[in-house]
Design a protein around this motif. Sequence first.
Motif, mmCIF file in Angstrom:
data_model
loop_
_atom_site.group_PDB
_atom_site.id
_atom_site.type_symbol
_atom_site.label_atom_id
_atom_site.label_comp_id
_atom_site.label_asym_id
_atom_site.label_seq_id
_atom_site.Cartn_x
_atom_site.Cartn_y
_atom_site.Cartn_z
ATOM 1 N N GLY B 179 0.809 -1.212 0.000
ATOM 2 C CA GLY B 179 0.000 0.000 0.000
ATOM 3 C C GLY B 179 0.841 1.261 0.000
ATOM 4 O O GLY B 179 0.315 2.366 0.184
ATOM 5 N N ARG B 180 2.151 1.143 -0.215
ATOM 6 C CA ARG B 180 3.017 2.320 -0.227
ATOM 7 C C ARG B 180 2.753 3.148 -1.487
ATOM 8 O O ARG B 180 2.687 2.616 -2.590
ATOM 9 N N THR B 336 2.193 -0.791 5.932
ATOM 10 C CA THR B 336 1.789 0.410 5.217
ATOM 11 C C THR B 336 2.406 1.629 5.901
ATOM 12 O O THR B 336 2.333 1.737 7.124
ATOM 13 N N ARG B 343 1.198 6.847 1.680
ATOM 14 C CA ARG B 343 0.170 5.834 1.894
ATOM 15 C C ARG B 343 -0.906 5.879 0.819
ATOM 16 O O ARG B 343 -1.479 6.917 0.541
#
Lengths: 405, 405
Positions: B179-180, B336, B343
Amino acid sequence: MSEPKSAADLPGEAEKLDAADELAALRERFVLDDVVYLDGNSLGALPAGVPARVEDVVRRQWGELRIRSWEESGWWTAPERIGDRIAPLVGAAPGQVVVGDSTSVNVFKAVVAAVRMAGQGRDEILVDATTFPTDGYIAESAARMTGCALRPVAPDEVPTALGERTAAVLLNHVDYRTGRLHDLPALTAAVHAAGAYVVWDLCHSAGALPVGLDEHGVDLAVGCTYKYLNGGPGSPAYLYVRRDLQGRFDSPLPGWNSHAEPFGMRPGYAPAPGAVRGRVGTPDILSMLALEAALEVWDEDAVSVAAVRAKSLALTDFFLRCVGEYVPDGRVESMTPAAHAERGSQVALRCDDAGDVMKRLIEGGVVGDFRAPDVLRFGFTPLYVGFADVERAARTLARTLGRRG
Amino acid sequence: MSEPKSAADLPGEAEKLDAADELAALRERFVLDDVVYLDGNSLGALPAGVPARVEDVVRRQWGELRIRSWEESGWWTAPERIGDRIAPLVGAAPGQVVVGDSTSVNVFKAVVAAVRMAGQGRDEILVDATTFPTDGYIAESAARMTGCALRPVAPDEVPTALGERTAAVLLNHVDYRTGRLHDLPALTAAVHAAGAYVVWDLCHSAGALPVGLDEHGVDLAVGCTYKYLNGGPGSPAYLYVRRDLQGRFDSPLPGWNSHAEPFGMRPGYAPAPGAVRGRVGTPDILSMLALEAALEVWDEDAVSVAAVRAKSLALTDFFLRCVGEYVPDGRVESMTPAAHAERGSQVALRCDDAGDVMKRLIEGGVVGDFRAPDVLRFGFTPLYVGFADVERAARTLARTLGRRG
């Protein structure tokens, strides 16, 4: 209105032919109206079972089960499963056909893979110069990207054009414009005798006549599903890779769906065995499952391709005869071969003012299509076209042509 | 059942946050039930307007109008028209986005085209080594077919890896696993400073956060439409080609739909101007028009991407906080980034027995997904996920984890 040139009772003959037609009942499996639809070689009519299936896919499979449907509704395996439903229609044993992407994308996969199978020293691709243009454009790109030369030839010239440098040959089974059927067994044998690989485009033959991929040892084939297979507008195409070549099928589009372990999410690519190797990205489920429902037309009562072919020839014969009887001499000229062995399931008529004539034909309730500059195309889908339709189409054409002068 | 570790009244807070949520009413535009659906980053929920639209496309457009719909129902121009609906969601002016094919196929088009734009002397493609695997597989094929070397690097290392030989760089905006969110403006500028072309994969960002393609001068981008854009299972992907690069976009898949005169059926290829040049074969109408209906969710009341992003961050913040309060220490670890600037719209939690935990979570009415070997993924679609959902998901997770020991 034009009158028949002879005393032949063509409406009466049509009635008898329809009464004797073993496939006549299949018409009930399609949504049709009082239009004579002779454009099934472009977009097949809607099979009656499709709307309810699509509604279930949308409302229940997507709307309620959501992500679970990839497994529970069989979404993930749809490309191979539906490929296996198409397989018998093109004369292929199971495990060799996979559904997905457009025909153009599949031509690219097949031609590049064929060149790679041929190996070094072979650097020429032959392409049917009379083909539907996209095949030529894509073959040109495949040639450019594999370091090959592209050589357009007429299908008849393939045997003499083949040589030691030939890597791959891309041919259309039926010419989209004239309706000419090419000799798949003989041309395949000639390509093999030269040590090259053949890719057949079945867009205008599959579902209308026997193809015999396995029987004739075809290497690779592609086709669309929205013509005689009635899959719906832009429904996904398919790719056939002969079983013994699958291990050497080296795809130029090795997407994650073709990986041996797609959910391993590994950085290194390892191709899956079998037809799955021809997949690329996430399959287009709505269109794919509409196609699956459309193919069920063939399952009930086991409709045979041989019976479909027999009716197709009877339909085109009868159409040519009605046109000969009704249409003033010299007004149209058939481009479609008279010999059955060279005829697909369409009739193309050359006509001076074809664009305008087709417009008026459509207004008169007969739908064919126009191909520039001077071609009237009429496609005959034996599953839902009857002999009375054919007689009416020819009669309407004669009236339309008569009205002009 | 686990008890909160502090006295925080998280259900009460969730209620207040939901009451103040300006986007809360959008939930009514989706078909949802009492499941907490946190898998919209894999398959978006069904927009309420889609079933009726699809029924009309099948029954009337295909079933009644048949071939006429290519013109009368706007089928032929759908790829560009729907591209223009996606354009504002990714910060693009009209005429630069075209819909069709899968993401993998579009990655191939974009990477090959980028290499061709870079020209001779540049023979290296950099690819995000942490990316969704298909991008790497396809980039490898693009490298092989354009005579380039492929070099996988972490996105952070791109600036130092760039050089005079770099032709193209393929990057993911949001990492599918962690989720970066990567720094699109800075990385794009770095690629340009080195004289190379960048391709961004927007699969996990479009529809969830601002992308700003035009603003940041991105060259090419691709993305899927079945995640935050809710287009349905396997709905077609899209391709963005910046306007001033379109004349140099040299597609490796020059199908007839990309021809300047597609119905001219000419043997020679001549590319169309504009975004149309990114098309290939016949567009997949059922899936494409379902997507068009899905995108109408954004039109009514002009939902802003900025508001969606603000809610997305509030949702993931609140989820991380609830997890921190409810879940026993050390049981899960967030992968995350805590910083908002890094994010996306998902939270990934590392967890020893993640596969089993996710199975039980789903049984408990909270749907996320599992990514091997040890990742629980939760996606937050701000259009239909609320704060009470988030609190319930974290509470159910805590109960699930507690039950084990």
